[in-house]
Design an enzyme around this catalytic site. Sequence first.
Site, PDB file in Angstrom:
ATOM      1  N   SER A   8       0.857  -1.188   0.000  1.00  0.00           N
ATOM      2  CA  SER A   8       0.000   0.000   0.000  1.00  0.00           C
ATOM      3  C   SER A   8       0.889   1.233   0.000  1.00  0.00           C
ATOM      4  O   SER A   8       1.509   1.569   1.015  1.00  0.00           O
ATOM      5  CB  SER A   8      -0.905  -0.012   1.235  1.00  0.00           C
ATOM      6  OG  SER A   8      -1.688   1.159   1.280  1.00  0.00           O
ATOM      7  N   ASP A  34      -4.104   4.048  -3.100  1.00  0.00           N
ATOM      8  CA  ASP A  34      -5.354   4.567  -2.537  1.00  0.00           C
ATOM      9  C   ASP A  34      -5.570   6.011  -2.977  1.00  0.00           C
ATOM     10  O   ASP A  34      -4.689   6.856  -2.793  1.00  0.00           O
ATOM     11  CB  ASP A  34      -5.313   4.523  -1.009  1.00  0.00           C
ATOM     12  CG  ASP A  34      -5.406   3.117  -0.458  1.00  0.00           C
ATOM     13  OD1 ASP A  34      -6.399   2.432  -0.761  1.00  0.00           O
ATOM     14  OD2 ASP A  34      -4.485   2.696   0.269  1.00  0.00           O
ATOM     15  N   HIS A  65      -7.371   1.867  -5.806  1.00  0.00           N
ATOM     16  CA  HIS A  65      -8.537   1.735  -4.922  1.00  0.00           C
ATOM     17  C   HIS A  65      -9.144   3.122  -4.747  1.00  0.00           C
ATOM     18  O   HIS A  65      -8.554   3.989  -4.105  1.00  0.00           O
ATOM     19  CB  HIS A  65      -8.084   1.144  -3.580  1.00  0.00           C
ATOM     20  CG  HIS A  65      -9.150   1.083  -2.538  1.00  0.00           C
ATOM     21  ND1 HIS A  65      -8.882   0.743  -1.214  1.00  0.00           N
ATOM     22  CD2 HIS A  65     -10.498   1.305  -2.589  1.00  0.00           C
ATOM     23  CE1 HIS A  65      -9.990   0.764  -0.526  1.00  0.00           C
ATOM     24  NE2 HIS A  65     -10.990   1.119  -1.334  1.00  0.00           N
ATOM     25  N   PHE A 143      -8.324   5.226   6.833  1.00  0.00           N
ATOM     26  CA  PHE A 143      -7.114   5.506   7.597  1.00  0.00           C
ATOM     27  C   PHE A 143      -6.332   4.225   7.839  1.00  0.00           C
ATOM     28  O   PHE A 143      -6.911   3.161   8.075  1.00  0.00           O
ATOM     29  CB  PHE A 143      -7.451   6.142   8.955  1.00  0.00           C
ATOM     30  CG  PHE A 143      -8.053   7.511   8.843  1.00  0.00           C
ATOM     31  CD1 PHE A 143      -7.251   8.644   8.805  1.00  0.00           C
ATOM     32  CD2 PHE A 143      -9.429   7.669   8.756  1.00  0.00           C
ATOM     33  CE1 PHE A 143      -7.817   9.901   8.686  1.00  0.00           C
ATOM     34  CE2 PHE A 143      -9.996   8.926   8.648  1.00  0.00           C
ATOM     35  CZ  PHE A 143      -9.181  10.050   8.606  1.00  0.00           C
ATOM     36  N   ALA A 144      -5.005   4.337   7.838  1.00  0.00           N
ATOM     37  CA  ALA A 144      -4.140   3.207   8.170  1.00  0.00           C
ATOM     38  C   ALA A 144      -4.089   3.033   9.681  1.00  0.00           C
ATOM     39  O   ALA A 144      -4.430   3.934  10.447  1.00  0.00           O
ATOM     40  CB  ALA A 144      -2.738   3.450   7.611  1.00  0.00           C
ATOM     41  N   ASP A 175      -7.668  -6.028   2.582  1.00  0.00           N
ATOM     42  CA  ASP A 175      -7.067  -4.705   2.802  1.00  0.00           C
ATOM     43  C   ASP A 175      -7.318  -4.265   4.241  1.00  0.00           C
ATOM     44  O   ASP A 175      -8.451  -4.035   4.628  1.00  0.00           O
ATOM     45  CB  ASP A 175      -7.687  -3.699   1.827  1.00  0.00           C
ATOM     46  CG  ASP A 175      -7.025  -2.334   1.886  1.00  0.00           C
ATOM     47  OD1 ASP A 175      -6.084  -2.148   2.686  1.00  0.00           O
ATOM     48  OD2 ASP A 175      -7.446  -1.444   1.120  1.00  0.00           O
ATOM     49  N   GLY A 197       0.840  -2.745   4.542  1.00  0.00           N
ATOM     50  CA  GLY A 197       1.118  -1.333   4.741  1.00  0.00           C
ATOM     51  C   GLY A 197       2.175  -1.108   5.796  1.00  0.00           C
ATOM     52  O   GLY A 197       3.210  -1.775   5.821  1.00  0.00           O
ATOM     53  N   THR A 198       1.903  -0.175   6.702  1.00  0.00           N
ATOM     54  CA  THR A 198       2.892   0.217   7.699  1.00  0.00           C
ATOM     55  C   THR A 198       3.269  -0.939   8.609  1.00  0.00           C
ATOM     56  O   THR A 198       4.447  -1.288   8.743  1.00  0.00           O
ATOM     57  CB  THR A 198       2.345   1.387   8.536  1.00  0.00           C
ATOM     58  OG1 THR A 198       2.040   2.485   7.670  1.00  0.00           O
ATOM     59  CG2 THR A 198       3.381   1.849   9.555  1.00  0.00           C
ATOM     60  N   SER A 199       2.277  -1.564   9.250  1.00  0.00           N
ATOM     61  CA  SER A 199       2.588  -2.606  10.237  1.00  0.00           C
ATOM     62  C   SER A 199       3.075  -3.893   9.593  1.00  0.00           C
ATOM     63  O   SER A 199       3.854  -4.635  10.189  1.00  0.00           O
ATOM     64  CB  SER A 199       1.356  -2.893  11.101  1.00  0.00           C
ATOM     65  OG  SER A 199       0.286  -3.421  10.317  1.00  0.00           O
TER      66      SER A 199
END
Length: 226
Positions: A8, A34, A65, A143-144, A175, A197-199
């Site tokens: 992402s 996104d 997306h 939001f992430a 997602d 994504g981030t994590s």
Amino acid sequence: MNAKFSPSLMCMDLTRFREQIEAMNDKAAFYHVDIMDGSYVKNITLSPFFIENLRKITDVPIDVHLMVNHPEDIIPMCLEAGADIISFHPETANNKIFRLLMQIKEAGKRCGVVLNPATPAAAIMEYAHLLDKVTVMSVDPGFAGQQFIPQTLDKIRQLIRLREQHGWRYLTEIDGSCNAATFGQIAASGVEVFIVGTSGLFSLADDMNDAWARMEANFSQQIAAA
């Protein structure tokens, strides 16, 4: 399990755009982009301009997306910018879903829809034969960093059963909060594409090659433990 990973890109370090993309070009199955309008969700992220610049440095399929209230306004710009797959939320296009899906397909690209946690699998029944991908949100959109909603895994299982029963051909994708804590239970659903994504990826190491290796190790460990 032959899992496909889709980074992402709203979670990447944009000050290192070329460096990180070039490190992932031989690893990623797709790049997840996104686009949010600040209306459908209270956030604004990437854009067709971002797609245009990404296209210059990758041959990896660009998967867009759309989290926007008027996807019909954005789809032509994404097509022109070089998107390969475009997905939108059916709630934003109930009176024009067939037209938008066919617009994408007639441009020679792949199309999909994205189902929010509260949107049932049965919502796609009328047009599932047109879909190349169905994305299931395992968090509320926008939001992430949100908490994983495990009930969404039943929806993935339903989508796979429907695909098998009807001979449809869409990929299933998840997602939201795909990481070392959730990989095992997500993989057990049978889903084919994991958006990371981030994590799940970008926070694992400063060097993208190291981060990717750690993500794959986390995934393998979770699969082995399941």
